[in-house]
Each structure stands twice: as C-alpha cells, then as structure tokens.
Design a protein around this motif. Structure first.
Motif, PDB file in Angstrom:
ATOM      1  N   ILE A  32       0.902  -1.044  -0.482  1.00 39.38           N
ATOM      2  CA  ILE A  32      -0.170  -0.045   0.077  1.00 39.38           C
ATOM      3  C   ILE A  32       0.896   1.538  -0.075  1.00 39.38           C
ATOM      4  O   ILE A  32       1.677   1.557   0.706  1.00 39.38           O
ATOM      5  CB  ILE A  32      -0.547   0.126   1.642  1.00 39.38           C
ATOM      6  N   ARG A  33       0.646   1.721  -0.616  1.00 38.58           N
ATOM      7  CA  ARG A  33       1.020   3.612  -1.370  1.00 38.58           C
ATOM      8  C   ARG A  33       0.040   4.289  -0.670  1.00 38.58           C
ATOM      9  O   ARG A  33      -0.738   4.376  -1.062  1.00 38.58           O
ATOM     10  CB  ARG A  33       1.947   3.713  -2.372  1.00 38.58           C
ATOM     11  N   VAL A  34       0.598   5.267   0.044  1.00 40.56           N
ATOM     12  CA  VAL A  34       0.595   6.244   0.791  1.00 40.56           C
ATOM     13  C   VAL A  34       1.127   7.871   0.753  1.00 40.56           C
ATOM     14  O   VAL A  34       2.279   8.157   1.352  1.00 40.56           O
ATOM     15  CB  VAL A  34       0.498   6.652   2.176  1.00 40.56           C
ATOM     16  N   ASN A  35       0.145   8.856   0.063  1.00 43.20           N
ATOM     17  CA  ASN A  35       0.972  10.356   0.118  1.00 43.20           C
ATOM     18  C   ASN A  35      -0.111  11.352   0.136  1.00 43.20           C
ATOM     19  O   ASN A  35      -1.569  11.024   0.544  1.00 43.20           O
ATOM     20  CB  ASN A  35       1.174   9.978  -1.628  1.00 43.20           C
ATOM     21  N   ALA A  36       0.804  11.963  -0.006  1.00 40.40           N
ATOM     22  CA  ALA A  36      -0.095  13.556   0.364  1.00 40.40           C
ATOM     23  C   ALA A  36      -0.001  14.504  -1.168  1.00 40.40           C
ATOM     24  O   ALA A  36       0.770  14.383  -1.328  1.00 40.40           O
ATOM     25  CB  ALA A  36      -0.025  14.299   1.692  1.00 40.40           C
ATOM     26  N   VAL A  37      -1.407  15.568  -0.098  1.00 42.28           N
ATOM     27  CA  VAL A  37      -1.361  16.367  -2.233  1.00 42.28           C
ATOM     28  C   VAL A  37      -1.425  17.229  -1.061  1.00 42.28           C
ATOM     29  O   VAL A  37      -2.328  17.534  -0.211  1.00 42.28           O
ATOM     30  CB  VAL A  37      -2.374  16.153  -3.342  1.00 42.28           C
ATOM     31  N   LEU A  38      -0.485  18.953  -1.601  1.00 34.78           N
ATOM     32  CA  LEU A  38      -0.395  20.298  -0.758  1.00 34.78           C
ATOM     33  C   LEU A  38      -1.157  20.605  -1.401  1.00 34.78           C
ATOM     34  O   LEU A  38      -0.507  21.818  -2.075  1.00 34.78           O
ATOM     35  CB  LEU A  38       0.528  20.334  -0.026  1.00 34.78           C
ATOM     36  N   PRO A  39      -2.677  20.722  -1.426  1.00 35.87           N
ATOM     37  CA  PRO A  39      -3.106  22.465  -2.608  1.00 35.87           C
ATOM     38  C   PRO A  39      -3.000  23.861  -2.140  1.00 35.87           C
ATOM     39  O   PRO A  39      -3.097  23.906  -0.950  1.00 35.87           O
ATOM     40  CB  PRO A  39      -4.836  22.490  -2.514  1.00 35.87           C
ATOM     41  N   GLY A  40      -2.619  25.054  -2.946  1.00 32.74           N
ATOM     42  CA  GLY A  40      -2.360  26.258  -2.419  1.00 32.74           C
ATOM     43  C   GLY A  40      -3.750  26.285  -2.331  1.00 32.74           C
ATOM     44  O   GLY A  40      -4.710  25.789  -2.048  1.00 32.74           O
ATOM     45  N   LEU A  41      -4.144  28.301  -1.980  1.00 31.14           N
ATOM     46  CA  LEU A  41      -5.157  28.884  -2.290  1.00 31.14           C
ATOM     47  C   LEU A  41      -5.821  28.232  -3.223  1.00 31.14           C
ATOM     48  O   LEU A  41      -5.670  28.402  -4.302  1.00 31.14           O
ATOM     49  CB  LEU A  41      -5.663  30.032  -2.648  1.00 31.14           C
TER      50      LEU A  41
END
Length: 254
Positions: free
Chosen positions: A183-192
C-alpha cells in the motif's frame, strides 16, 4: 511497465468530501479513468446528484453518506464498501473542517476539538480501516489531502494549519508501516483553491490582495487543477512513490 499508466479500470476508489470542490473534481477524474468511485460526505442528496452526473457521463459511481468526524459512520462506510465490492483499491481522504478563522489565542476549544476530530482523527481512522481492507488484496493507494498550511501556517488559520501539519506526518507514518502490505500512502498539498470551503478567502478582495502577490502564478487554483495530482499518486505512474507530498500551489512555497 503498463502503457496505460493512468488507467483505473476495475478499481474501487473511495473519495470523501466528494459532493463539491476538490473532492468532486477528483471523483469525476478518477471515474473518467475507469474507476468505480464511491462518493462520501455528510449529505446523501448532494452525493446522489454528483453520482448521477458521473453515471450520466458514462462513469461508475455510488454514493454513501458518512461524516468524517463520526467514528461509527466511517466504520459503516468501509464495511458497506467491503460488502458491496469485496475490495478497496484507492482512498482519497479529502473531507475536512475549518470552522474557525481568527487569532489563534482566541480559538474556542470546541472549534479545536471539531477540527482535530475531522482533520486528524477522521483521516487516521479511515486510513486505518481502508488499509486493512486493501491488505487483503496486497495493494492499494491512499492520498491524504493536506495543505500548504501544513508547511507554512496560514494567518488566522492556526488550528486548521496545525491539523494539516499532522496529516503530512501521518502520511509518512502510514507509508512506512503499510509499505510491506503493498500500500502506497502520499499527500497532496493544495494552495489557495476556488472552493466553497475556501470562500472566506477567495471571495474577500482584501484577502486576495494579500495572498495573490505571494503566488508566482498570480491566481487562485481551480479544483480540477488539484485533481490530476491525486490521479497521478493513485495510478501506476506512481508505483514507486510513497511517503511523499506533492505540492500544487502555483509556486507559493517555492
């Protein structure tokens, strides 16, 4: 390596906060790539409308209401997915709360509790439940929607920023311990981003005048500009990517 790197045919994807904004845009994109998308948020009627639209466009979608801050609701959600489909391949942890905007020292403790419950405990619980279901098939992908506020706290958004920093570290912890399960686990960090969730900022010209000069691209993002980052991370194109954060902020943090 497969030639259709973004093909999600036959995969079951759960997207929370899917009735609008980044969650809706992500659900639509995953469905376009062949996934059967399970939409979840608090209100069933809103979910039903999005699901019907996806199906009308030739995609596959189901709608199951569940509050990200309700432990029992999350458990029922995953159990229902297991009963209906027998598997879960993708989780996009997107639903979030940001009920307080003001000086951090004035934050009501009730607002602290609510934000932590949804943004940290809810993300943790759903990732834990989903990863156990994914483990049965020996593979899966989880993407947590964090925020650039998790790196640089946003003004008047103290507790929200703190929870998003926790999501970033949570992503790394799950990535390390779930890797042996495939299982791969990542994050996306949106701006405004131009969503109802961020409308307190995007509809306030004074706020925009403050933020826009700090964004090299000089504009606010649209939800459909965040969704492709999620698609990449859940697809075979990112088969060797885990424990990372992908920033989509128009250059704000650069």
């Amino acid at each position: 390596m497969p030639t259709q790197l973004f093909d999600l045919k036959d995969r079951i994807a759960l997207v929370t906060g899917a009735s609008r904004g980044i969650g809706e845009a992500t659900a639509r994109l995953l469905a376009e790539q062949g996934a059967h998308v399970v939409l979840s948020s608090r209100k069933q009627a809103d979910l039903d409308a999005v699901a019907a639209s996806i199906i009308a466009g030739g995609g596959k979608a189901s709608a199951i209401a569940a509050h990200q801050g309700d432990s029992e609701a999350l458990a029922r959600l995953v159990t229902e997915i297991d009963q209906r489909f027998g598997r879960l391949d993708i989780l996009v942890n997107n639903a979030a709360a940001n009920p307080y905007f003001g000086h951090i020292s004035d934050t009501p403790m009730g607002m602290v509790d609510k934000t932590l419950q949804v943004n940290v405990k809810g993300y943790f619980e759903l990732a834990a439940l989903a990863s156990k279901l994914m483990q049965r098939n020996g593979e899966g992908a989880i993407v947590n929607i964090a925020s650039i506020n998790g790196v640089t706290p946003g003004p008047m958004q103290g507790i929200y920023s703190i929870t998003k920093a926790a999501v970033i570290n949570m992503t790394k912890a799950f990535a390390r311990e779930c890797a042996p399960w495939g299982i791969r686990v990542n994050a996306v960090l949106p701006g405004l981003t131009d969503t109802k969730f961020a409308s307190a900022l995007t509809t306030n010209q004074e706020m925009l005048d403050h933020f826009l000069p700090s964004i090299p691209l000089g504009r606010v993002a649209q939800p459909n500009e965040i969704a492709p980052a999620v698609l990449y991370l859940v697809s075979d194109a990112a088969s060797y990517v885990t424990g990372t954060t992908l920033t989509v902020d128009g250059g704000f943090l650069s």
